[in-house]
Design an enzyme around this catalytic site. Structure first.
Site, PDB file in Angstrom:
ATOM      1  N   GLU A 116      -5.811   1.715  -3.526  1.00 58.97           N
ATOM      2  CA  GLU A 116      -4.159   1.665  -3.721  1.00 58.97           C
ATOM      3  C   GLU A 116      -3.418   0.573  -2.937  1.00 58.97           C
ATOM      4  O   GLU A 116      -2.483   0.640  -2.659  1.00 58.97           O
ATOM      5  CB  GLU A 116      -3.580   3.097  -3.762  1.00 58.97           C
ATOM      6  CG  GLU A 116      -3.944   3.907  -2.467  1.00 58.97           C
ATOM      7  CD  GLU A 116      -3.482   3.498  -1.188  1.00 58.97           C
ATOM      8  OE1 GLU A 116      -4.083   2.480  -0.607  1.00 58.97           O
ATOM      9  OE2 GLU A 116      -2.389   4.149  -0.852  1.00 58.97           O
ATOM     10  N   ASP A 161       0.868  -1.222  -0.142  1.00 62.25           N
ATOM     11  CA  ASP A 161      -0.061   0.105  -0.128  1.00 62.25           C
ATOM     12  C   ASP A 161       0.828   1.128  -0.161  1.00 62.25           C
ATOM     13  O   ASP A 161       1.965   1.146   0.713  1.00 62.25           O
ATOM     14  CB  ASP A 161      -0.994  -0.203   1.226  1.00 62.25           C
ATOM     15  CG  ASP A 161      -1.862   1.007   1.446  1.00 62.25           C
ATOM     16  OD1 ASP A 161      -3.104   0.812   1.186  1.00 62.25           O
ATOM     17  OD2 ASP A 161      -1.447   2.143   1.611  1.00 62.25           O
ATOM     18  N   HIS A 167      -5.767  14.031  -8.669  1.00 61.91           N
ATOM     19  CA  HIS A 167      -6.313  12.841  -8.666  1.00 61.91           C
ATOM     20  C   HIS A 167      -5.588  12.227  -9.927  1.00 61.91           C
ATOM     21  O   HIS A 167      -5.106  10.924 -10.097  1.00 61.91           O
ATOM     22  CB  HIS A 167      -7.685  12.753  -8.863  1.00 61.91           C
ATOM     23  CG  HIS A 167      -8.132  11.293  -8.380  1.00 61.91           C
ATOM     24  ND1 HIS A 167      -8.484  10.148  -9.084  1.00 61.91           N
ATOM     25  CD2 HIS A 167      -8.505  10.996  -7.139  1.00 61.91           C
ATOM     26  CE1 HIS A 167      -8.871   9.417  -8.285  1.00 61.91           C
ATOM     27  NE2 HIS A 167      -8.786   9.539  -7.061  1.00 61.91           N
ATOM     28  N   ASN A 205      -2.848  12.913  -3.789  1.00 59.45           N
ATOM     29  CA  ASN A 205      -4.159  13.226  -4.301  1.00 59.45           C
ATOM     30  C   ASN A 205      -4.207  14.599  -4.185  1.00 59.45           C
ATOM     31  O   ASN A 205      -4.763  15.452  -4.812  1.00 59.45           O
ATOM     32  CB  ASN A 205      -5.203  12.100  -4.100  1.00 59.45           C
ATOM     33  CG  ASN A 205      -5.162  11.042  -4.858  1.00 59.45           C
ATOM     34  OD1 ASN A 205      -4.960  11.081  -6.039  1.00 59.45           O
ATOM     35  ND2 ASN A 205      -5.691   9.926  -4.307  1.00 59.45           N
ATOM     36  N   ASP A 213      -3.227   8.884 -10.282  1.00 60.79           N
ATOM     37  CA  ASP A 213      -3.224   7.778 -11.113  1.00 60.79           C
ATOM     38  C   ASP A 213      -1.793   7.364 -11.766  1.00 60.79           C
ATOM     39  O   ASP A 213      -1.734   6.390 -11.933  1.00 60.79           O
ATOM     40  CB  ASP A 213      -4.137   8.364 -12.257  1.00 60.79           C
ATOM     41  CG  ASP A 213      -5.840   8.021 -11.738  1.00 60.79           C
ATOM     42  OD1 ASP A 213      -6.023   7.507 -10.668  1.00 60.79           O
ATOM     43  OD2 ASP A 213      -6.863   8.357 -12.563  1.00 60.79           O
TER      44      ASP A 213
HETATM   45  P1  GH3 Z   1      -1.192   4.935   4.663  1.00 59.56           P
HETATM   46  O1  GH3 Z   1      -1.730   4.158   3.770  1.00 59.56           O
HETATM   47  O2  GH3 Z   1       0.213   5.328   4.678  1.00 59.56           O
HETATM   48  O3  GH3 Z   1      -2.003   5.128   5.862  1.00 59.56           O
HETATM   49  O4  GH3 Z   1      -1.751   6.603   4.038  1.00 59.56           O
HETATM   50  P2  GH3 Z   1      -2.562   6.840   2.805  1.00 59.56           P
HETATM   51  O5  GH3 Z   1      -2.901   8.269   2.732  1.00 59.56           O
HETATM   52  O6  GH3 Z   1      -2.349   6.091   1.627  1.00 59.56           O
HETATM   53  O7  GH3 Z   1      -4.292   6.155   3.354  1.00 59.56           O
HETATM   54  P3  GH3 Z   1      -5.088   5.205   2.455  1.00 59.56           P
HETATM   55  O8  GH3 Z   1      -4.243   4.075   2.489  1.00 59.56           O
HETATM   56  O9  GH3 Z   1      -6.325   5.186   3.363  1.00 59.56           O
HETATM   57  O10 GH3 Z   1      -5.577   6.144   1.524  1.00 59.56           O
HETATM   58  C1  GH3 Z   1      -5.960   5.710   0.151  1.00 59.56           C
HETATM   59  C2  GH3 Z   1      -6.127   6.849  -0.694  1.00 59.56           C
HETATM   60  O11 GH3 Z   1      -5.857   6.273  -2.227  1.00 59.56           O
HETATM   61  C3  GH3 Z   1      -7.717   7.371  -0.718  1.00 59.56           C
HETATM   62  C4  GH3 Z   1      -7.956   7.434  -2.178  1.00 59.56           C
HETATM   63  O12 GH3 Z   1      -8.388   8.327  -2.777  1.00 59.56           O
HETATM   64  C5  GH3 Z   1      -6.502   6.973  -3.066  1.00 59.56           C
HETATM   65  N1  GH3 Z   1      -6.853   6.189  -4.166  1.00 59.56           N
HETATM   66  C6  GH3 Z   1      -7.394   4.889  -4.080  1.00 59.56           C
HETATM   67  N2  GH3 Z   1      -7.716   4.419  -5.470  1.00 59.56           N
HETATM   68  C7  GH3 Z   1      -7.228   5.525  -6.335  1.00 59.56           C
HETATM   69  C8  GH3 Z   1      -6.982   5.555  -7.632  1.00 59.56           C
HETATM   70  O13 GH3 Z   1      -7.160   4.649  -8.623  1.00 59.56           O
HETATM   71  N3  GH3 Z   1      -6.655   6.904  -7.916  1.00 59.56           N
HETATM   72  C9  GH3 Z   1      -6.148   7.742  -7.131  1.00 59.56           C
HETATM   73  N4  GH3 Z   1      -5.550   8.772  -7.693  1.00 59.56           N
HETATM   74  N5  GH3 Z   1      -6.285   7.635  -5.835  1.00 59.56           N
HETATM   75  C10 GH3 Z   1      -6.710   6.719  -5.495  1.00 59.56           C
HETATM   76 MG    MG Z   2      -4.809   2.172   1.349  1.00 58.55          MG
HETATM   77 MG    MG Z   3      -1.874   3.995   1.351  1.00 60.75          MG
HETATM   78 MG    MG Z   4      -4.437   2.674   4.958  1.00 64.65          MG
END
Ligand code: GH3
Ligand code: MG
Ligand code: MG
Ligand code: MG
Length: 291
Positions: free
Chosen positions: A210, A167, A180, A175, A184
């Site tokens: 992600e 992750d 966004h 983002n 991507d």
């Molecule tokens: P951490 O994992 O380190 O705890 O922090 P984080 O900020 O990465 O937190 P988290 O994993 O919960 O956040 C996931 C983010 O990923 C939120 C969402 O908007 C973004 N995301 C998920 N899928 C996509 C995608 O297909 N494209 C983009 N641009 N962003 C995405």
């Molecule tokens: Mg995540």
């Molecule tokens: Mg994350």
């Molecule tokens: Mg997370």
């Protein structure tokens, strides 16, 4: 396009190679004997050409059309003459097409081109069904299916199987800060890096958002740690770029578990173990690999 030619006639092979040398990238040639089928398996061709000249060809033909992973490959037969009985009998096999000797270069090329179009179409179609359109990683459902197969294999042969989950660290910030679209772009490049860092047999899937998983068949804990640590480092060192061309850095956290086929775990239990390890990697400071 990979083409596999089965023939025992040197002159024929020479003629065909001359015909095809500019059109076909990889041409595998095998004599027709007991090992032909193994050679086909090993080279996983896109199209098979079978020089149908011996009685033993029926045996080989039967094997090809019965093998689950070969039966889908278009098969073109070369027949010596227009013999009604043979052609009628061949109608019971799902062959793609045949040419009768003597044939012209354009005749065989036309059939090969038609077969390639179908192969390409099937590849695109399969990838549409099984892959995440943004990153090209496998979709969750397909990966779970593969995992199910690999676990069964592992139970049978006691070969290790590693599952890793990773992750992106603080991806929300990417983002929020750059938009966004840049997010991507980072995802696409990250999966590109993952594909370049993993062994041939590895399967990379999008588990959700992600969060991705990597299935490493035949990989024990120590080997997996090396592979994953090197991937983590590659990501840390990589320069990502925003849509405006600004350089940004990203890191990932990885959790993994290795199954040896003896514990009798279910898919869910294995995923849970990798997930807990990922959680620990996040909790203990991110940008690390935890077992
Ligand atoms: P951490 O994992 O380190 O705890 O922090 P984080 O900020 O990465 O937190 P988290 O994993 O919960 O956040 C996931 C983010 O990923 C939120 C969402 O908007 C973004 N995301 C998920 N899928 C996509 C995608 O297909 N494209 C983009 N641009 N962003 C995405
Ligand atoms: Mg995540
Ligand atoms: Mg994350
Ligand atoms: Mg997370």
């Amino acid at each position: 396009m990979n083409l596999f030619v089965c023939s025992n006639r040197e002159k024929f092979i020479k003629k065909l190679s001359d015909f095809l040398k500019e059109e076909v990238k990889n041409l595998f040639v095998s004599p027709i004997d007991d090992e032909t089928i193994d050679r086909i398996y090993k080279s996983q061709p896109d199209i098979i050409i079978l020089d149908f000249c011996l009685r033993t060809c029926w045996k080989l033909l039967k094997k090809i059309v019965q093998a689950p992973s070969l039966r889908e490959i278009p098969l073109i037969l070369i027949l010596r003459r227009k013999d009604e009985k043979t052609i009628e009998k061949l109608c019971n096999y799902e062959i793609f097409d045949y040419v009768i000797e003597p044939f012209l270069k354009c005749e065989i090329l036309m059939k090969i081109n038609k077969a390639s179009e179908i192969v390409e179409f099937k590849k695109d179609f399969n990838s549409l069904l099984t892959k995440d359109p943004l990153t090209g990683a496998y979709q969750r459902g397909f990966l779970l299916e593969k995992m199910h197969e690999e676990i069964q294999w592992c139970n049978l042969y006691k070969e290790p199987l590693t599952l890793a989950m990773f992750d992106i660290d603080f991806f929300k910030k990417v983002n929020d800060t750059y938009g966004h679209q840049t997010g991507d772009k980072v995802l696409i490049e990250l999966i590109h890096l993952a594909h370049n860092s993993m062994p041939e047999r590895a399967l990379i899937g999008r588990y959700g958002g992600e969060e991705f998983c990597i299935l490493l068949p035949g990989t024990d804990e120590n080997t997996a740690r090396e592979i994953l640590e090197s991937f983590r480092e590659k990501v840390e060192k990589n320069d990502f770029y925003t849509f405006k061309g600004e350089r940004i850095k990203n890191t990932i956290s990885i959790g993994f578990t290795t199954y040896y086929g003896e514990e009798g775990y279910s898919i869910d239990e294995i995923i849970q173990k990798a997930d807990i390890a990922l959680y620990k990697a996040k909790q203990s400071g991110r940008n690390r690999v935890i077992f």
